[in-house]
Write a protein that holds these residues in place. Sequence first.
Motif, PDB file in Angstrom:
ATOM      1  N   ASN A   1      37.943  41.980  44.178  1.00 18.02           N
ATOM      2  CA  ASN A   1      38.272  41.424  42.867  1.00 18.02           C
ATOM      3  C   ASN A   1      39.621  40.713  42.871  1.00 18.02           C
ATOM      4  O   ASN A   1      39.794  39.689  42.219  1.00 18.02           O
ATOM      5  CB  ASN A   1      38.301  42.533  41.816  1.00 18.02           C
ATOM      6  CG  ASN A   1      36.941  42.872  41.234  1.00 18.02           C
ATOM      7  OD1 ASN A   1      36.840  43.360  40.120  1.00 18.02           O
ATOM      8  ND2 ASN A   1      35.878  42.617  41.988  1.00 18.02           N
TER       9      ASN A   1
ATOM     10  N   SER B   1      42.774  46.396  41.494  1.00 19.58           N
ATOM     11  CA  SER B   1      42.108  45.501  40.544  1.00 19.58           C
ATOM     12  C   SER B   1      42.197  46.018  39.108  1.00 19.58           C
ATOM     13  O   SER B   1      41.999  45.257  38.154  1.00 19.58           O
ATOM     14  CB  SER B   1      40.634  45.307  40.927  1.00 19.58           C
ATOM     15  OG  SER B   1      39.939  46.536  40.907  1.00 19.58           O
TER      16      SER B   1
ATOM     17  N   TRP C   1      36.981  36.320  39.710  1.00 14.32           N
ATOM     18  CA  TRP C   1      35.531  36.247  39.898  1.00 14.32           C
ATOM     19  C   TRP C   1      35.062  34.859  40.327  1.00 14.32           C
ATOM     20  O   TRP C   1      34.240  34.718  41.238  1.00 14.32           O
ATOM     21  CB  TRP C   1      34.830  36.670  38.604  1.00 14.32           C
ATOM     22  CG  TRP C   1      33.355  36.790  38.734  1.00 14.32           C
ATOM     23  CD1 TRP C   1      32.394  35.933  38.277  1.00 14.32           C
ATOM     24  CD2 TRP C   1      32.648  37.859  39.388  1.00 14.32           C
ATOM     25  NE1 TRP C   1      31.147  36.399  38.598  1.00 14.32           N
ATOM     26  CE2 TRP C   1      31.277  37.576  39.278  1.00 14.32           C
ATOM     27  CE3 TRP C   1      33.054  39.020  40.057  1.00 14.32           C
ATOM     28  CZ2 TRP C   1      30.291  38.417  39.804  1.00 14.32           C
ATOM     29  CZ3 TRP C   1      32.080  39.857  40.577  1.00 14.32           C
ATOM     30  CH2 TRP C   1      30.723  39.551  40.455  1.00 14.32           C
TER      31      TRP C   1
ATOM     32  N   VAL D   1      40.840  39.838  37.732  1.00 15.22           N
ATOM     33  CA  VAL D   1      39.628  39.697  38.539  1.00 15.22           C
ATOM     34  C   VAL D   1      39.405  38.209  38.773  1.00 15.22           C
ATOM     35  O   VAL D   1      39.156  37.451  37.823  1.00 15.22           O
ATOM     36  CB  VAL D   1      38.402  40.300  37.804  1.00 15.22           C
ATOM     37  CG1 VAL D   1      37.124  40.031  38.592  1.00 15.22           C
ATOM     38  CG2 VAL D   1      38.598  41.790  37.590  1.00 15.22           C
TER      39      VAL D   1
ATOM     40  N   HIS E   1      31.957  43.109  39.304  1.00 17.79           N
ATOM     41  CA  HIS E   1      32.974  42.667  38.352  1.00 17.79           C
ATOM     42  C   HIS E   1      33.623  43.884  37.712  1.00 17.79           C
ATOM     43  O   HIS E   1      32.946  44.688  37.063  1.00 17.79           O
ATOM     44  CB  HIS E   1      32.320  41.794  37.287  1.00 17.79           C
ATOM     45  CG  HIS E   1      33.281  41.037  36.423  1.00 17.79           C
ATOM     46  ND1 HIS E   1      34.088  41.651  35.495  1.00 17.79           N
ATOM     47  CD2 HIS E   1      33.574  39.711  36.360  1.00 17.79           C
ATOM     48  CE1 HIS E   1      34.814  40.737  34.885  1.00 17.79           C
ATOM     49  NE2 HIS E   1      34.526  39.546  35.392  1.00 17.79           N
TER      50      HIS E   1
END
Length: 306
Positions: free
Chosen positions: A224, A243, A250, A248, A85
Amino acid sequence: MSIVFLCPGQGSQKSNMLNELPDQKIINNTIEEASDVLQLNVRNLDKESALSSTYAVQLVLFIWSIAMGELLKESGAKPHFTAGHSVGAFTSSVLSNALPFSKALTLVAKRGELMESEFSSGFGMGAVNGMTERHVQSIISSLSLQESVFISNINSNTQITISGTIQNVQKALKALSKAGASSAKMLNVKVPSHSPFMERIAEQMRLELEKASVQRASIPYAANVSARAVTDPEKIRKDLSESIKKPVRWHDAMCMYYERGARLFIELSPRSVLSNIINQTFTDARGLSIQTQGADNCLELIKRYN
């Protein structure tokens, strides 16, 4: 069933996190190598006062996650996939064998350095819970803040972060709270990560990454930006720079891995932020933090899932 190693970004740091790592040779070697490469004692970077620095936070998180990843690797544990992340993407690139530790370390140092010098004040991030991405964006647009506040992370269907100028992020959070968000608060982050404000830093990191030797990943890396599993060196290189200025995705990346059979997600973090998201999102998958559950318990589960 497949296993994913999760690597955290800013927000998962804790004071003394490096100094409280297990006294294991592989961990101490990782910390010593980092100190040698950077020509400083990295154990001094995890003090409470030092962690007010973006540079220090990104470095200690990267080193911590790599050290614990090396501990698992030494014990025979190997993931089928990796995901990082934000700055954790650099950790993921090392665990995927796309970048060597020493090179990724210098890139993380450069990234933190650039962010700290570019944004000394006036910018930040906020976290919103209980609202979808579309709802958050509609509130931002209704306030005519779309040029100064941006969605930066989509961590789950109803966990969104925003970035921008502090004044307008605060204004947006207040409106989001009134509109029904279960929580809407500022984060302890001093930069407008994953937003167009980061364009210049993304370009500088692109140039740095062009000089780096990125190998084809032997373990898929979750991008990402696209939320796809990639192994191609150029795609990894591009994601690590782009990114910085783009959101992001996720949640999409975790859903992608779930669809590919991932059911055990091990978070290499001193907190349990990413593993908690997994447990809230998937009823038949398991997220564990190596700090909370312990390396031995994680290793036992990894053996069962392999």
